[in-house]
Design a protein around this motif. Structure first.
Motif, PDB file in Angstrom:
ATOM      1  N   THR A 147       0.830  -1.215   0.000  1.00 20.48           N
ATOM      2  CA  THR A 147       0.000   0.000   0.000  1.00 20.48           C
ATOM      3  C   THR A 147       0.859   1.257   0.000  1.00 20.48           C
ATOM      4  OG1 THR A 147      -1.709  -1.200   1.222  1.00 20.48           O
ATOM      5  CG2 THR A 147      -1.837   1.203   1.211  1.00 20.48           C
ATOM      6  N   LYS A 151       1.605   4.002  -3.129  1.00 22.36           N
ATOM      7  CA  LYS A 151       1.269   5.400  -2.865  1.00 22.36           C
ATOM      8  C   LYS A 151       2.470   6.315  -3.075  1.00 22.36           C
ATOM      9  CE  LYS A 151      -0.530   8.438   0.758  1.00 22.36           C
ATOM     10  NZ  LYS A 151      -1.047   8.492   2.159  1.00 22.36           N
ATOM     11  N   ASP A 152       3.643   5.901  -2.567  1.00 22.10           N
ATOM     12  CA  ASP A 152       4.833   6.743  -2.662  1.00 22.10           C
ATOM     13  C   ASP A 152       5.440   6.724  -4.058  1.00 22.10           C
ATOM     14  OD1 ASP A 152       4.464   7.263   0.013  1.00 22.10           O
ATOM     15  OD2 ASP A 152       5.888   5.719   0.688  1.00 22.10           O
ATOM     16  N   GLY A 155       1.731   7.034  -6.683  1.00 19.94           N
ATOM     17  CA  GLY A 155       0.592   7.852  -6.291  1.00 19.94           C
ATOM     18  C   GLY A 155      -0.739   7.125  -6.366  1.00 19.94           C
ATOM     19  N   GLU A 157      -3.721   5.127  -4.782  1.00 19.47           N
ATOM     20  CA  GLU A 157      -4.393   4.910  -3.498  1.00 19.47           C
ATOM     21  C   GLU A 157      -5.336   3.715  -3.656  1.00 19.47           C
ATOM     22  OE1 GLU A 157      -4.266   6.267  -0.538  1.00 19.47           O
ATOM     23  OE2 GLU A 157      -3.118   8.125  -0.788  1.00 19.47           O
TER      24      GLU A 157
END
Length: 304
Positions: A147, A151-152, A155, A157
């Motif tokens: 997760t 996200k990092d 990007g 979600e």
């Protein structure tokens, strides 16, 4: 000088054999004693207790009110959720597992790849409960490794629509971890039992590879495939620990509803609701396993 009659000699020879066979029969029954005790303690006794809790009140009087709770809309919705989850994971698990078995069909049974896959399938088929739930929380939870990486780095979600992993749809992926290996274990023997002579006879008569599977392979394997599918359905329908660790809030499926009934004083205004729910599960799983035994008996005809 007296000569023993043939009948007497034969009876003297068979007497020790009969005594030996009786001893071996007693030894065989003694060998089954541990398994019989296990079945009585962990299968028969819980079933009887569930029936008693569902049909009797705390003071010992007979009642139908507990079973009447099975018609409550909330309980029916819970059974529907369990059936939907079990059906979805069984269909996908059966199809993917059958594809894996087909891919392994061309490999040597004693080869390295086949041995590794068989070993991994045997382990993952039993890899459930809290360990599997913790693995998913650590990798795909709100703060999981995958997760945070998505996200990092990109990007993305994956929980933009909410924490679905802790709800009913979030149980789908964890269930696949033991549904697919279970399908590989149960369906691979049937697929391996296909005789090469059938394919050779099909080619000799002018058939193709597609006609072999359409007219011979699929009809022959259909009972075994359906039996494995029913086994997957019963396995998913009765699973508890993984769902209890992930979907800790709410009672979306029957096992979690039973836990709620056991941990609360009153549910829907009826006592012993847990016994009634367990009785309903016994009926569903019993019917599925009865169909499984019938289909498996038919599938075993050509496998033998």
């Amino acid at each position: 000088m007296t000569v023993a009659s043939p009948a007497r000699v034969g009876s003297e020879r068979t007497a020790p054999a009969r005594r030996g066979s009786s001893r071996s029969g007693i030894g065989a029954w003694l060998g089954l004693a541990p398994f019989a005790v296990y079945v009585l303690l962990f299968l028969a006794l819980p079933t009887v207790l569930a029936l008693l809790n569902g049909l009797f009140t705390r003071d010992g009087s007979f009642t139908w009110s507990n079973l009447a709770a099975l018609g409550d809309p909330v309980v029916l919705t819970t059974f529907g959720n369990s059936a939907w989850l079990s059906l979805a994971t069984s269909v996908v698990g059966a199809l993917v597992g059958a594809a894996v078995c087909y891919a392994l069909l061309g490999l040597r049974p004693d080869g390295g790849v086949r041995t590794v896959v068989d070993a991994v399938a045997g382990v993952l088929a039993q890899f459930g409960g809290v360990m599997l739930a913790f693995a998913f929380i650590a990798t795909m939870g709100l703060q999981g490794v995958i997760t945070l990486f998505l996200k990092d780095a990109f990007g993305i979600e994956i929980f933009a629509g909410g924490p679905w992993i802790y709800e009913l749809p979030g149980l789908f992926l964890p269930y696949m971890y033991f549904q697919i290996p279970l399908m590989v274990i149960t369906f691979m023997p049937a697929l391996s039992a296909l005789r090469p002579q059938w394919a050779e006879a099909n080619l000799t008569l002018g058939g193709t590879r597609g006609s072999f599977w359409l007219r011979i392979g699929i009809p022959v394997l259909a009972p075994s495939f359906l039996a494995s599918f029913l086994l997957l359905f019963a396995n998913a329908f009765s699973s508890y620990a993984t769902a209890a660790a992930l979907a800790s809030q709410g009672s979306q499926i029957v096992p979690l509803q039973i836990r709620t009934a056991l941990t609360s004083e009153t549910v829907l205004g009826r006592e012993n609701l847990a016994g009634a729910l367990a009785f309903g599960m016994i009926v569903v799983v019993g019917a599925v396993m009865w169909l499984y035994s019938l289909i498996q008996r038919r599938a075993a005809r050509w496998q033998s």
